[in-house]
Design a protein around this motif. Structure first.
Motif: not given
Length: 513
Positions: A265, A274, A276, A285-286, A329
């Motif tokens: 986080y 975000k 992950w 990318q998250e 996302a």
């Protein structure tokens, strides 16, 4: 200049102007007690819950004293876990002594087993205490003196095996030191170095680190920096494994979401949290975002189950999140990033809007208010599982208090640290700071930046700044005490006193008053 050119210039000027904060009408404060939080507290995800009829029966038959609760537990056919027994043991009594410092303390936490307590201060020292003794103040057994830092220590983290402490400053270098008093020296971990696909080491731009955490196995450190990135560092190979550049502003808070280390986080001044997932990081990318805050995020704490987390925001709210409710996302990219912040300076200014404004796509589970997230990056935490299965949430506050909520939003306890951090002289109507003895204005309240609930005992240690000058700090202990409705004697309710520290217990008298 043509009209079209003038319009283009006007549009360009408007595009670079900071976006105005939108008004969402009347602030949306959660109902208290909130049915959503009540349901969450009773569904078993936050510890064992008694049957409702048994709860009502026990309230009628048994008074709330520790002796009767012990008798009830031992005589019952049902073996209740300790978290149920300690549900009402919320810290409510402040010790008469405290540990004063020459400088403000930025963080202070118990270790996972409760045997250690460590602090990071603006005087560039990490202090480690033996918290196994029942007496307070605890004995300081090691001071880690910072080798290289800028302005202050921003954060510190202790590995789960209690062997290593890492600390950060406003630089890309994290220092790693042994907690053993027999081991000297430190090792610098340069987060600005990474190995790209070409096999060569590359140096990133200079930046400062605001937050860091050890992984559960102690092999990695995750850090959030003011270059809008989050970093994952492998201690064994001394390399940056991941540089995640998904935020639009400084990353103030990071943590691991579970024991596996796969979920991460990050919280930023761009008002976004975000999520992950390292198992699907090919595009860096998250996995998704959590929207709800309308000002920058100061801190994140995870329940360590890969599902729930809480966050503090400069919008003066604390929020509870369930990552199953995150926005993907792809959906987030479709709506685009919007800056809803008023850009007030939280360090010096008051919050300019009513508390309760929310992001139009708010996906938080609960919102908690009442504390002040000003002056510094105020921290919030889940209570440990021993405290009713983490059914309490608590936060420091710039008004000199620790605010403790139950999951349903009700205030379980407010600990007034500010009133205990000074000695009042009624004759002169001045406040005398206990650690120095000079007069200050009575409005100079303490600022509780961090607090730590002991992992299995009903007590909280607070790390505070004393007064608006930020020249002093203190660590105070607040225990649970039964029968607090009884009138205390004059001796029991005496004034707070700074700890008396023997000369042979500490490295130098420069560390303490």
């Amino acid at each position: 200049m043509s009209t079209n050119s003038m319009m283009s210039l006007a549009e360009l000027l408007f595009a670079v102007r900071p976006p105005a904060r939108r008004s969402w009408g009347q602030p949306q404060l959660d109902e208290v007690p909130n049915p959503v939080g009540t349901e969450l507290a009773n569904n078993g995800e936050f510890g064992f819950v008694e049957a409702k009829e048994h709860q009502l029966k026990s309230r009628r038959k048994y008074p709330h004293t520790i002796g009767d609760r012990l008798f009830r537990r031992e005589m019952s056919n049902i073996k209740y876990p300790s978290s149920t027994f300690s549900k009402s043991m919320v810290p409510n009594h402040t010790e008469k002594s405290f540990m004063p410092f020459h400088t403000c303390t930025y963080s202070g936490q118990f270790s996972e087993d409760g045997g250690f307590f460590y602090t990071a201060s603006k005087d560039f020292k990490v202090r480690l205490y033996d918290a196994t003794a029942h007496d307070f103040p605890w004995k300081l057994y090691k001071t880690v003196r910072v080798e290289m830092a800028r302005w202050t220590l921003t954060d510190a983290s202790l590995s789960n095996d209690n062997k290593w402490v890492a600390y950060s400053s406003i630089s890309p270098v994290v220092h790693l030191a042994s907690t053993s008093p027999d081991v000297e020296g430190q090792e610098a971990l340069d987060f600005s170095m990474s190995t790209n696909s070409d096999g060569f080491d590359h140096i990133h731009r200079n930046y400062g680190i605001w937050s860091l955490r050890f992984s559960a196995d102690g092999r990695e450190i995750v850090a959030g920096a003011n270059d809008c990135c989050m970093y994952v560092y492998d201690i064994e190979t001394r390399k940056v494994l991941l540089q995640l550049a998904g935020h639009q502003d400084e990353v103030n808070a990071v943590c691991f979401g579970d024991e596996s280390g796969n979920i991460l986080y990050s919280g930023s001044d761009d008002q976004v949290i975000k999520v992950w997932d390292r198992r699907s990081m090919g595009s860096k990318q998250e996995a998704g975002v959590l929207l709800g805050h309308v000002e920058g995020i100061t801190y994140i704490d995870s329940k360590k189950d890969g599902r729930y987390l809480i966050s503090n925001g400069k919008d003066q709210t604390m929020k509870l999140w369930d990552i199953r409710k995150l926005m993907s996302a792809s959906d987030y990219n479709e709506i685009g990033y919007r800056d809803y912040s008023s850009r007030f300076d939280y360090r010096y200014q008051r919050f300019p809007h009513p508390v309760g404004s929310r992001h139009p796509k708010d996906c938080s589970v609960m919102t908690y208010t009442g504390h002040h997230v000003l002056r510094t990056l105020i921290r919030c935490h889940f209570a440990p599982p021993s405290a009713a299965g983490s059914q309490y949430l608590y936060s420091g506050s710039s008004d000199g208090r620790v605010h403790i909520w139950s999951l349903d939003g009700q205030v379980a306890k407010i600990i007034d640290v500010s009133s205990k951090s000074a000695i009042y002289n009624d004759d002169q109507d001045h406040v005398y700071r206990a650690s120095r003895g000079f007069r200050v204005n009575q409005s100079s309240a303490a600022c509780v930046r961090d607090a730590s609930w002991h992992p299995y005992l009903p007590m909280i240690a607070t790390s505070a700044w004393n007064g608006y000058s930020n020249e002093e700090g203190s660590v105070m202990l607040h225990r649970w005490r039964d029968n607090t409705d009884e009138v205390l004697s004059d001796e029991e309710s005496g004034d707070m006193q700074p700890a008396i520290i023997p000369d042979d217990d500490y490295e130098s008298q420069d560390d303490y008053y």
